[in-house]
Design an enzyme around this catalytic site. Structure first.
Site: not given
Ligand SMILES: NC(=O)c1ccc[n+]([C@@H]2O[C@H](COP(=O)([O-])OP(=O)(O)OC[C@H]3O[C@@H](n4cnc5c(N)ncnc54)[C@H](O)[C@@H]3O)[C@@H](O)[C@H]2O)c1
Length: 329
Positions: A32, A142, A291, A117, A191, A51, A288
């Site tokens: 991370d 996205y 949506d 997603t 939300l 990264d 918005r």
């Molecule tokens: N939260 C939701 O409702 C939701 C819904 C659909 C999909 N997602 C997908 O689920 C995944 C996780 O979502 P989340 O809510 O836990 O998000 P989050 O931002 O809490 O977690 C993402 C993590 O990835 C790390 N990160 C980002 N870019 C990076 C990189 N280049 N190298 C290494 N680490 C990196 C960030 O530091 C973070 O810890 C994402 O891919 C997101 O698109 C989330």
């Protein structure tokens, strides 16, 4: 013991999945860059700060650790920001994943579960629950970056024995019931945490964008899925790839993850008032753009094929757990 590389494992969904992996007897290596994650959210496993776009680091990780599979969460997640900074989203989410896949292929690591997603479906017309076969028409960069990754996984499965599952989450919510880990996005746009910020006094009120939608109470309806249920689905998907996919074949499939039940913005606000016992202001605003009125998952494919069922489908539980985490902090 199998070892799983978890890019993005310090984030919201990743940290809960790392805990679930531990409970199921897996070792996690968390990669991370902490752009939006927290060291204290990682309860198990080894953390490497870095990264997914760093090929040399990936080479080192795959050489030094005997990685059996990858569960990939690392991405930028804020759809609104992706409209303003599309290239940074394509760079991190799509090019970053391409780099990860190239490294996996080089080191002969063939199994990946990918965070996709509901945004890949864009703005569907229908108010029926969405099935995986619907057209993929994302309305923002996205969603497009995630669909581009799914296309890479699909094409890779045809060309070689690479095996992948894309999990299309609807609205992730809740926290681990222990209150130890939870949702900490910066900026927060989801939300339930915003509503709880209004309950805790961290924000003055909560805004409801659009109260004239063709829904029973006029506000948008979304499918909320408890983060622990998302975590358990990742373990199921991983085990499906390990145990049920032919070793000599390439494989790609996608599964929706939701409860199949929608809750309106007003219902979320009213439930939060009930759970917290705190009254706060909810302000009616205009709609918005972008949506849809309804976004509800048909998750029967995950139920039937992965054998996955949500343990916490009640909105009240999701809000109760998220509130416990907030109070804990
Ligand atoms: N939260 C939701 O409702 C939701 C819904 C659909 C999909 N997602 C997908 O689920 C995944 C996780 O979502 P989340 O809510 O836990 O998000 P989050 O931002 O809490 O977690 C993402 C993590 O990835 C790390 N990160 C980002 N870019 C990076 C990189 N280049 N190298 C290494 N680490 C990196 C960030 O530091 C973070 O810890 C994402 O891919 C997101 O698109 C989330």
């Amino acid at each position: 013991m199998k070892t799983i590389l978890v890019p993005g494992g310090a984030g919201f969904i990743g940290s809960h999945t790392v805990k679930a992996l531990h409970q199921h007897g897996y070792k996690s290596i968390i990669l991370d860059n902490f752009s939006n994650g927290y060291k204290e959210s990682v309860l198990n496993g080894e953390v490497i700060e870095g990264d997914i776009r760093d090929s040399a680091l990936l080479d080192k990780i795959f050489t030094e650790h005997n990685i059996d599979a990858v569960i990939h969460f690392a991405a930028f997640i804020e759809a609104g920001e992706s409209v303003v900074n599309p290239l940074s989203f394509y760079d991190n989410n799509t090019a970053g994943t391409l780099n990860l896949l190239q490294s996996m292929q080089k080191h002969k690591v063939e199994h990946i579960v990918f965070s996709s997603t509901a945004a890949v479906y864009g703005q569907p017309e229908e108010d029926d629950a969405l099935v995986e076969t619907l057209p993929k028409l994302p309305i923002n960069p996205y969603g497009q970056t995630k669909w581009a990754v799914e296309c890479m996984l699909r094409d890779l499965a045809v060309s070689c024995t690479f095996k992948s599952i894309a999990l299309r989450y609807f609205n992730a919510a809740g926290s681990d019931p222990s209150g130890q880990i939870g949702e900490l996005h910066e900026p927060e746009t989801h939300l339930i945490p915003l509503v709880l910020q209004a309950a805790s006094g961290k924000r003055k009120n909560i805004k409801m964008f659009g109260t004239d939608y063709p829904t029973p109470d006029g506000t948008c309806i979304r499918d909320y899925i408890h983060v622990c249920d998302l975590a358990s689905a990742h373990v199921k998907a991983l085990e499906y790839l390990f145990d049920r996919v032919e070793k000599t074949e390439g494989f790609y499939d996608a599964f929706n993850l939701g409860t199949g039940t929608g809750f309106s913005v007003r219902e979320v606000i009213e439930t939060a008032k009930k759970v917290t016992g705190i009254d706060f202001d909810a302000i009616e605003e205009d709609r918005r753009p972008g949506d849809p009125a309804f976004l509800i998952a048909n998750a029967s494919k995950a139920n039937e094929i992965l054998g996955w069922q949500p343990e916490y489908p009640k909105l009240e539980d999701m809000i109760k757990h998220a509130w416990a985490f907030l109070k804990n902090r």
